[in-house]
Design an enzyme around this catalytic site. Structure first.
Site, mmCIF file in Angstrom:
data_model
loop_
_atom_site.group_PDB
_atom_site.id
_atom_site.type_symbol
_atom_site.label_atom_id
_atom_site.label_comp_id
_atom_site.label_asym_id
_atom_site.label_seq_id
_atom_site.Cartn_x
_atom_site.Cartn_y
_atom_site.Cartn_z
ATOM 1 N N CYS A 144 -8.280 2.483 5.133
ATOM 2 C CA CYS A 144 -8.947 1.224 5.481
ATOM 3 C C CYS A 144 -8.467 0.689 6.823
ATOM 4 O O CYS A 144 -9.122 0.852 7.846
ATOM 5 C CB CYS A 144 -8.736 0.164 4.396
ATOM 6 S SG CYS A 144 -9.592 0.494 2.842
ATOM 7 N N ARG A 145 -7.304 0.058 6.819
ATOM 8 C CA ARG A 145 -6.853 -0.687 7.994
ATOM 9 C C ARG A 145 -6.482 0.192 9.182
ATOM 10 O O ARG A 145 -6.949 -0.040 10.308
ATOM 11 C CB ARG A 145 -5.665 -1.579 7.615
ATOM 12 C CG ARG A 145 -6.028 -2.641 6.607
ATOM 13 C CD ARG A 145 -4.812 -3.356 6.065
ATOM 14 N NE ARG A 145 -4.027 -2.457 5.216
ATOM 15 C CZ ARG A 145 -2.851 -2.752 4.711
ATOM 16 N NH1 ARG A 145 -2.282 -3.910 5.003
ATOM 17 N NH2 ARG A 145 -2.217 -1.910 3.928
ATOM 18 N N SER A 146 -5.626 1.183 8.970
ATOM 19 C CA SER A 146 -5.171 1.974 10.124
ATOM 20 C C SER A 146 -6.271 2.835 10.732
ATOM 21 O O SER A 146 -6.374 2.902 11.962
ATOM 22 C CB SER A 146 -3.925 2.796 9.777
ATOM 23 O OG SER A 146 -4.138 3.661 8.702
ATOM 24 N N CYS A 201 -0.956 2.128 7.837
ATOM 25 C CA CYS A 201 -1.127 1.277 6.664
ATOM 26 C C CYS A 201 -0.659 2.090 5.453
ATOM 27 O O CYS A 201 0.015 3.103 5.627
ATOM 28 C CB CYS A 201 -2.567 0.777 6.524
ATOM 29 S SG CYS A 201 -3.809 2.032 6.157
ATOM 30 N N ASN A 203 -4.027 5.006 4.609
ATOM 31 C CA ASN A 203 -4.741 5.541 5.769
ATOM 32 C C ASN A 203 -6.229 5.737 5.491
ATOM 33 O O ASN A 203 -6.841 6.682 5.933
ATOM 34 C CB ASN A 203 -4.085 6.843 6.250
ATOM 35 C CG ASN A 203 -4.566 7.309 7.630
ATOM 36 O OD1 ASN A 203 -4.674 8.504 7.859
ATOM 37 N ND2 ASN A 203 -4.851 6.402 8.538
ATOM 38 N N ASP A 253 -4.822 -6.018 3.117
ATOM 39 C CA ASP A 253 -5.440 -4.802 2.602
ATOM 40 C C ASP A 253 -6.736 -5.189 1.895
ATOM 41 O O ASP A 253 -6.703 -5.879 0.879
ATOM 42 C CB ASP A 253 -4.491 -4.098 1.639
ATOM 43 C CG ASP A 253 -4.986 -2.726 1.220
ATOM 44 O OD1 ASP A 253 -6.167 -2.409 1.472
ATOM 45 O OD2 ASP A 253 -4.186 -1.973 0.652
#
Length: 161
Positions: free
Chosen positions: A15-17, A10, A13, A126
């Site tokens: 939140c999402r990934s 993401c 690095n 995001d």
């Protein structure tokens, strides 16, 4: 044979990934699979930092631990031999990966939405600037797509047991 591997990407690095890394790790552990799972950001804003506390809290409520520290993706991560799959959370990060690679990406670099059915958005949003429900939506998407990623990794090579 090397163990199957995946890199989630993401922007920062945090939140999402790393959440995807945590979700896939929990699923692999439950299934008794030994995989190499990593995450990185296309930008270096948060290198060395822990994941966003709101994402960690939402993930923990689902039994997912997020323990890694943020790092930035490097060109070597994108070479076909580095990871079986490199999975970008959205189109902007996919474009950024192409720039980091310095040219076209091989087919092992994909969007996360390619592991979801058509009822889901085409990008993992995001949640950083939104409310708590955004973190829950991201986790819902990750929990829907990560089992498909496990199946795909199983077809990529030996993932041990």
């Amino acid at each position: 044979m090397k163990k199957a591997s995946v890199l989630f990407v993401c922007m920062g690095n945090i939140c999402r990934s790393p959440a995807a890394e945590g979700v896939l790790h929990a699923l692999a552990e439950k299934a008794g699979l030994d995989l190499h799972i990593d995450s990185a950001g296309t930008e270096g804003y948060h290198v060395g930092e822990r994941s966003d506390s709101r994402m960690r809290s939402a993930a923990r409520k689902r039994g997912v631990e997020m323990t890694t520290l943020a790092r930035q993706v490097v060109a070597a991560d994108l070479s076909p031999g580095a990871f079986d799959l490199v999975i970008a959370m959205d189109h902007a990060n996919l474009r950024r990966l192409k720039a980091i690679a310095g040219g076209p990406l091989s087919e092992h670099v994909q969007l996360f939405s390619s592991f979801l059915d058509d009822t889901w958005p085409t990008e993992v949003p995001d949640p950083y600037y939104g409310g708590e429900d955004g973190f829950e939506q991201v986790l819902d998407m990750l929990e829907a797509g990560c089992p498909v990623i496990l199946e795909t990794l199983g077809r990529c090579g030996d993932h041990g047991s």
